[in-house]
Motif scaffolding. Structure first.
Motif, PDB file in Angstrom:
ATOM      1  N   SER A   1       0.812  -1.221   0.000  1.00  0.00           N
ATOM      2  CA  SER A   1       0.000   0.000   0.000  1.00  0.00           C
ATOM      3  C   SER A   1       0.845   1.271   0.000  1.00  0.00           C
ATOM      4  O   SER A   1       0.344   2.352  -0.300  1.00  0.00           O
TER       5      SER A   1
ATOM      6  N   LEU B   1      -3.343   0.987  -3.169  1.00  0.00           N
ATOM      7  CA  LEU B   1      -4.163  -0.097  -2.636  1.00  0.00           C
ATOM      8  C   LEU B   1      -4.339   0.158  -1.141  1.00  0.00           C
ATOM      9  O   LEU B   1      -3.484   0.794  -0.511  1.00  0.00           O
ATOM     10  N   PRO B   2      -5.419  -0.363  -0.553  1.00  0.00           N
ATOM     11  CA  PRO B   2      -5.608  -0.173   0.889  1.00  0.00           C
ATOM     12  C   PRO B   2      -4.536  -0.905   1.704  1.00  0.00           C
ATOM     13  O   PRO B   2      -3.926  -1.861   1.223  1.00  0.00           O
ATOM     14  N   ASP B   3      -4.325  -0.450   2.947  1.00  0.00           N
ATOM     15  CA  ASP B   3      -3.366  -1.112   3.833  1.00  0.00           C
ATOM     16  C   ASP B   3      -3.754  -2.566   4.076  1.00  0.00           C
ATOM     17  O   ASP B   3      -2.892  -3.440   4.115  1.00  0.00           O
TER      18      ASP B   3
ATOM     19  N   ILE C   1      -6.306  -5.550   2.636  1.00  0.00           N
ATOM     20  CA  ILE C   1      -7.199  -5.953   1.550  1.00  0.00           C
ATOM     21  C   ILE C   1      -7.979  -7.173   2.022  1.00  0.00           C
ATOM     22  O   ILE C   1      -7.374  -8.235   2.274  1.00  0.00           O
TER      23      ILE C   1
ATOM     24  N   THR D   1      -2.704  -7.540   4.896  1.00  0.00           N
ATOM     25  CA  THR D   1      -1.710  -6.506   4.672  1.00  0.00           C
ATOM     26  C   THR D   1      -0.556  -7.164   3.932  1.00  0.00           C
ATOM     27  O   THR D   1       0.051  -8.107   4.440  1.00  0.00           O
TER      28      THR D   1
ATOM     29  N   ASN E   1      -7.808 -12.748 -11.327  1.00  0.00           N
ATOM     30  CA  ASN E   1      -7.907 -11.328 -11.024  1.00  0.00           C
ATOM     31  C   ASN E   1      -7.659 -10.571 -12.324  1.00  0.00           C
ATOM     32  O   ASN E   1      -6.670 -10.843 -13.022  1.00  0.00           O
TER      33      ASN E   1
ATOM     34  N   HIS F   1      -4.858  -5.010 -11.098  1.00  0.00           N
ATOM     35  CA  HIS F   1      -4.988  -3.962 -10.084  1.00  0.00           C
ATOM     36  C   HIS F   1      -3.668  -3.217 -10.020  1.00  0.00           C
ATOM     37  O   HIS F   1      -2.674  -3.659 -10.612  1.00  0.00           O
ATOM     38  N   PRO F   2      -3.605  -2.094  -9.317  1.00  0.00           N
ATOM     39  CA  PRO F   2      -2.333  -1.372  -9.214  1.00  0.00           C
ATOM     40  C   PRO F   2      -1.219  -2.293  -8.713  1.00  0.00           C
ATOM     41  O   PRO F   2      -1.405  -3.055  -7.771  1.00  0.00           O
TER      42      PRO F   2
ATOM     43  N   GLU G   1      -0.943  -5.035 -13.110  1.00  0.00           N
ATOM     44  CA  GLU G   1      -2.046  -4.534 -13.938  1.00  0.00           C
ATOM     45  C   GLU G   1      -2.612  -5.578 -14.900  1.00  0.00           C
ATOM     46  O   GLU G   1      -3.776  -5.516 -15.249  1.00  0.00           O
TER      47      GLU G   1
ATOM     48  N   HIS H   1      -4.257 -15.307  -8.793  1.00  0.00           N
ATOM     49  CA  HIS H   1      -3.782 -15.222  -7.413  1.00  0.00           C
ATOM     50  C   HIS H   1      -3.649 -16.653  -6.920  1.00  0.00           C
ATOM     51  O   HIS H   1      -4.598 -17.437  -7.014  1.00  0.00           O
TER      52      HIS H   1
END
Length: 136
Positions: free
Chosen positions: A37, A42-44, A46, A51, A109, A112-113, A116, A121
């Motif tokens: 993050s 991206l959030p800390d 997910i 994390t 997936n 995502h940042p 890409e 996963h």
């Protein structure tokens, strides 16, 4: 997609176990790992992955070390670009965050940042409660 799943399993069947002895079982892990993050938007934490920390030099596949809210290493995550697998690239000798693996999830997936391209996963959970701790 039927061809990709066996290729992913084959790539991880030879994952190096020795690195697990040096990975931190509590967050944060030592350099060169960095919190994802802090590297990309991206959030800390997910939900489903926790994390995440990664050595930027290991991108895109990782490993990403996944820690729960209490900072416990709960999973090792790989993000394997589908195009690379389709084109014959392998991801061999990928290290594990911990050598104990109780279950594995593999899912698609779209990107995502940080990773890409569409990818799989591959999540290796390190104990029976890990999936639940990372989900919240």
């Amino acid at each position: 997609m039927r061809i990709i799943v066996p290729l992913v399993f084959a790539a991880f069947a030879t994952a190096g176990m020795a690195w697990a002895d040096t990975a931190s079982t509590t967050a944060p892990p030592a350099a060169p790992f960095a919190q994802v993050s802090k590297l990309v938007a991206l959030p800390d934490f997910i939900p489903g992955l926790g994390t995440l920390y990664v050595d930027p030099a290991s991108l895109p596949a990782g490993p990403f070390l996944a820690y729960d809210h209490d900072g416990k290493l709960s999973a090792t995550v790989y993000m394997v670009p589908l195009d690379d697998l389709k084109n014959g690239s392998g991801f061999n000798d990928l290290p594990l965050g911990e050598d104990r693996v109780t279950s594995v999830d593999i899912y698609y997936n779209a990107g995502h940042p940080g990773v890409e391209k569409p990818h799989a996963h591959v999540v290796l959970y390190h104990d029976a409660g890990a999936r639940d701790r990372l989900a919240q």
